[in-house]
Scaffold this motif. Structure first.
Motif, PDB file in Angstrom:
ATOM      1  N   LEU A 137       0.837  -1.203   0.000  1.00  0.00           N
ATOM      2  CA  LEU A 137       0.000   0.000   0.000  1.00  0.00           C
ATOM      3  C   LEU A 137       0.873   1.256   0.000  1.00  0.00           C
ATOM      4  O   LEU A 137       0.600   2.206  -0.729  1.00  0.00           O
ATOM      5  N   ASP A 138       1.913   1.254   0.809  1.00  0.00           N
ATOM      6  CA  ASP A 138       2.840   2.400   0.821  1.00  0.00           C
ATOM      7  C   ASP A 138       3.635   2.471  -0.470  1.00  0.00           C
ATOM      8  O   ASP A 138       3.826   3.549  -1.033  1.00  0.00           O
ATOM      9  N   LYS A 141       1.344   3.836  -3.388  1.00  0.00           N
ATOM     10  CA  LYS A 141       0.365   4.877  -3.061  1.00  0.00           C
ATOM     11  C   LYS A 141       0.224   5.928  -4.168  1.00  0.00           C
ATOM     12  O   LYS A 141      -0.807   6.575  -4.270  1.00  0.00           O
ATOM     13  N   ASN A 142       1.216   6.068  -5.031  1.00  0.00           N
ATOM     14  CA  ASN A 142       1.136   7.049  -6.121  1.00  0.00           C
ATOM     15  C   ASN A 142       0.638   6.455  -7.436  1.00  0.00           C
ATOM     16  O   ASN A 142       0.444   7.183  -8.403  1.00  0.00           O
ATOM     17  N   THR A 144      -2.455   4.967  -8.826  1.00  0.00           N
ATOM     18  CA  THR A 144      -3.866   4.860  -8.461  1.00  0.00           C
ATOM     19  C   THR A 144      -4.464   3.493  -8.744  1.00  0.00           C
ATOM     20  O   THR A 144      -5.163   2.932  -7.890  1.00  0.00           O
ATOM     21  N   TYR A 147      -2.756   0.763  -6.514  1.00  0.00           N
ATOM     22  CA  TYR A 147      -3.122   1.027  -5.126  1.00  0.00           C
ATOM     23  C   TYR A 147      -4.561   0.573  -4.851  1.00  0.00           C
ATOM     24  O   TYR A 147      -4.822  -0.068  -3.827  1.00  0.00           O
ATOM     25  N   LYS A 151      -5.494  -2.240  -2.229  1.00  0.00           N
ATOM     26  CA  LYS A 151      -6.365  -1.842  -1.115  1.00  0.00           C
ATOM     27  C   LYS A 151      -7.606  -2.733  -1.041  1.00  0.00           C
ATOM     28  O   LYS A 151      -8.013  -3.168   0.039  1.00  0.00           O
TER      29      LYS A 151
END
Length: 177
Positions: A137-138, A141-142, A144, A147, A151
């Motif tokens: 996730l980290d 994170k950029n 989309t 992520y 998620k």
């Protein structure tokens, strides 16, 4: 002793953290102390075991010699030996499967067919997957699209895990009262 067994039963591989931790587990005497009293404090004869495996095995032993651990596919292979790993496998659902006649004896005697073994194995698998996914996730994170997929997967596994954990806690509370 629990650390030497990675907090898992030497026989069934169930993680002690799901059922009360070290206090819920036993120290099994592989060669039973009732038959071989001189081995009672011999560390190489001790196995960290769930209460189920310890009780089911009890003082069962195939011979009058602690070094003879099985006769004609009746008896046990020491779970600390490399040979033990060859005795059992898991199917895709987490059911323990014996690989030969000696493993079948142990499977029946230790009741490795119990649903609890499959359930504990599966919640451990979910926990491991959650631990692997969370850092992603980290990392993404950029991005989309990635992520969102990560998620969603993390969220679905988290819900599945929490639902089952709450079920287990509810069952435990019911049984205590």
């Amino acid at each position: 002793m629990s650390k030497d067994f990675n907090n898992r039963c030497g026989y069934c591989d169930d993680f002690d953290g799901w059922v009360g931790g070290e206090g819920a587990y036993h120290i099994d005497h592989f060669a039973p102390k009732s038959k071989f009293a001189d081995l009672e404090n011999n560390y190489s004869n001790l196995v960290y075991a769930c209460s189920f495996c310890n009780r089911f095995k009890s003082n069962d032993w195939p011979s009058e010699d602690y070094r003879i651990t099985y006769i004609n596919n009746i008896g046990y292979i020491d779970p600390c030996s490399e040979e033990y790993e060859e005795l059992f496998s898991r199917d895709k659902y987490g059911n323990i499967k014996p690989s030969n006649e000696l493993a079948e004896y142990m499977y029946d005697k230790l009741q490795l067919f119990l649903v609890r073994h499959r359930v504990l194995w599966n919640i451990t698998r979910i926990k491991i997957q959650l631990e692997r996914i969370k850092p992603l996730l980290d990392k993404y994170k950029n991005d989309t699209d990635k992520y969102a997929k990560i998620k969603d997967t993390y969220f679905e596994l988290s819900i599945e895990f929490q639902d089952y954990w709450n079920y287990l806690l509810g069952e435990k509370l019911k049984n205590e009262y």
